[in-house]
Design an enzyme around this catalytic site. Structure first.
Site, short mmCIF file in Angstrom:
data_model
loop_
_atom_site.label_atom_id
_atom_site.label_comp_id
_atom_site.label_asym_id
_atom_site.label_seq_id
_atom_site.Cartn_x
_atom_site.Cartn_y
_atom_site.Cartn_z
N ASN A 126 32.57 7.86 15.68
CA ASN A 126 31.23 8.41 15.81
C ASN A 126 30.38 7.95 14.62
OD1 ASN A 126 29.12 9.93 16.88
ND2 ASN A 126 30.16 11.91 16.71
N GLU B 70 27.15 9.81 8.37
CA GLU B 70 28.61 9.85 8.48
C GLU B 70 29.09 8.76 9.43
OE1 GLU B 70 30.14 13.86 9.00
OE2 GLU B 70 31.78 13.12 10.24
N GLY C 5 41.58 17.84 25.69
CA GLY C 5 40.48 18.79 25.63
C GLY C 5 40.89 20.19 25.21
N ASP D 109 42.18 23.47 19.43
CA ASP D 109 41.19 24.06 20.34
C ASP D 109 40.44 22.98 21.13
OD1 ASP D 109 40.19 23.32 17.83
OD2 ASP D 109 38.47 24.67 18.00
N GLU E 33 29.64 8.96 20.33
CA GLU E 33 31.09 8.81 20.38
C GLU E 33 31.54 7.62 21.23
OE1 GLU E 33 29.39 11.47 21.47
OE2 GLU E 33 29.93 13.18 20.20
N ASP F 49 32.71 7.85 11.30
CA ASP F 49 33.98 8.55 11.56
C ASP F 49 35.02 7.75 12.31
OD1 ASP F 49 33.30 11.06 10.70
OD2 ASP F 49 32.62 11.76 12.65
N GLU G 75 38.64 9.19 13.87
CA GLU G 75 39.53 10.35 13.99
C GLU G 75 40.66 9.99 14.94
OE1 GLU G 75 37.01 14.37 13.09
OE2 GLU G 75 36.91 13.60 15.12
C1 LIG Z 1 47.28 12.47 25.64
O1 LIG Z 1 47.97 12.06 26.79
C2 LIG Z 1 47.30 12.33 28.00
C3 LIG Z 1 48.24 11.99 29.15
O2 LIG Z 1 48.60 10.61 29.09
C4 LIG Z 1 45.99 11.56 28.03
O3 LIG Z 1 45.27 11.90 29.20
C5 LIG Z 1 45.17 11.86 26.80
O4 LIG Z 1 44.04 11.01 26.76
C6 LIG Z 1 46.00 11.64 25.54
N1 LIG Z 1 45.29 11.90 24.30
C7 LIG Z 1 44.69 13.05 23.97
C8 LIG Z 1 44.14 13.11 22.60
O5 LIG Z 1 44.57 14.00 24.72
#
Ligand SMILES: *[C@@H]1O[C@H](CO)[C@@H](O)[C@H](O)[C@H]1NC(C)=O
Ligand SMILES: *[C@@H]1O[C@H](CO)[C@@H](O)[C@H](O)[C@H]1NC(C)=O
Ligand SMILES: *[C@@H]1O[C@H](CO)[C@@H](O)[C@H](O)[C@H]1NC(C)=O
Ligand SMILES: *[C@@H]1O[C@H](CO)[C@@H](O)[C@H](O)[C@H]1NC(C)=O
Length: 300
Positions: free
Chosen positions: A129, A110, A208, A203, A139, A112, A114
């Protein structure tokens, strides 16, 4: 005299109409390669994926009940795929737009891309990935140098016997070299299809998993255009390319032997220096027994 004038005007009008007709139809017929109706099947989402404008545009959408997705009709063993995508605008936190190549089976390969959404004004994360024989864990993540929700941008995956390269608007952002010679496994036996989907991943996707999808903003929609699949089409165990010929002009496939020249190397370094936010090769805590082999062979 007056009648002659009218006739002349009519002639001029006819010339204009024919010219306009040629201008409008010629470019579109030379772009005949890109027609989602011929290239892909919408495989899930119960009407949430749509092919519009006689195959020129494809949209995927996501609401609380379901996302949606499509896959290529062809499968390829080596290809160069280019596709324009306009990502979910506004508050796209929790959503993931995926664009990847994958083979079948339990020890699949695969490659990737995303795109992890975010709150309005916060940056998307581009996650990449590579899996070989069902094993990923390679990653790299990036921010973008533009707003991917304002316009279409071209995202490409090059997969040839020498390397895998991820490109954005023609700029290489990641290279995964074929290091089989020193014992790193590389995808080369299993044909892959192109897949794309839009789904809810609140999730884990945004910060995160801390930021959840705001369903009051649904449906979320991403648009796709100009899919160009240059590939060695795999059909009944036979490739459309002559892979035993090292002469790429025999295959009419310059991408099959495409390398990163010094200009490409320079662009790649620029992205990695300024926009890379995660690299498994630098994640020492994750690999207490030592970094994966390919990481120790790299200069970056
Ligand atoms: C979303 O924004 C926050 C704050 O700027 C950042 O830390 C983060 O990397 C961004 N992207 C995701 C997918 O969380
Ligand atoms: C493939 O390329 C090799 C090396 O150039 C050549 O000997 C062979 O005849 C080619 N096979 C086909 C089916 O064209
Ligand atoms: C590659 O193939 C083309 C067309 O068949 C031929 O003109 C050219 O000489 C070949 N190049 C090499 C290096 O074999
Ligand atoms: C090679 O590719 C070009 C561009 O896609 C195409 O116009 C041409 O017809 C192809 N030639 C052969 C011999 O397949």
């Amino acid at each position: 005299m007056a009648a002659a004038c009218v006739n002349n005007n009519n002639d001029a009008l006819i010339v204009i109409v024919i010219t306009l007709f040629l201008i409008i139809t010629l470019p579109s017929s030379s772009m005949a390669g890109s027609n989602f109706n011929q290239q892909v099947d919408i495989t899930w989402g119960d009407g949430r994926g749509k092919i519009l404008n006689s195959g020129k545009i494809l949209t995927l959408s996501l609401d609380r009940a379901s996302g949606s997705g499509f896959q290529s009709k062809n499968e390829y063993l080596y290809d160069k795929i280019d596709m324009q995508i306009k990502l979910v605008p506004g508050n796209s936190a929790g959503t993931v737009t995926a664009y990847y190549l994958r083979s079948d089976g339990i020890s699949w390969d695969e490659i990737d891309f995303e795109f992890l959404g975010n709150l309005s004004g916060d940056p998307y994360v581009v996650h990449t990935n590579v899996y070989t024989q069902g094993k990923g864990g390679k990653e790299q993540q990036f921010y973008l140098w533009f707003d991917p929700t304002a316009n279409l941008h071209t995202y490409s995956i090059l997969w040839n016997p020498a390397h895998i390269v991820f490109y954005i608007d023609g700029r290489p952002i990641r290279e995964f070299k074929n290091l089989e010679g020193v014992g790193v496994s590389y995808p080369k036996n299993q044909p892959m299809k192109l897949y794309s989907s839009l789904w809810n991943a609140d999730d884990w996707a945004t910060r995160g998993g801390l930021v959840k999808t705001d369903w009051s903003q649904a449906p979320f929609t991403a648009s796709f255009k100009n899919l160009k699949a240059n590939g060695c089409v795999w059909s009944n165990g036979v490739s459309s390319c002559n892979l035993s010929s090292s002469n790429s002009s025999n295959n009419n496939n310059s991408w099959l032997s495409q390398q990163l020249d010094s200009n490409g190397q320079r662009k790649l370094k620029w992205v990695q220096k300024n926009y890379m936010i995660y690299n498994y090769c630098s994640d020492i805590n994750r690999f207490p027994q030592g970094l994966p082999l390919e990481c120790t062979l790299r200069t970056t």
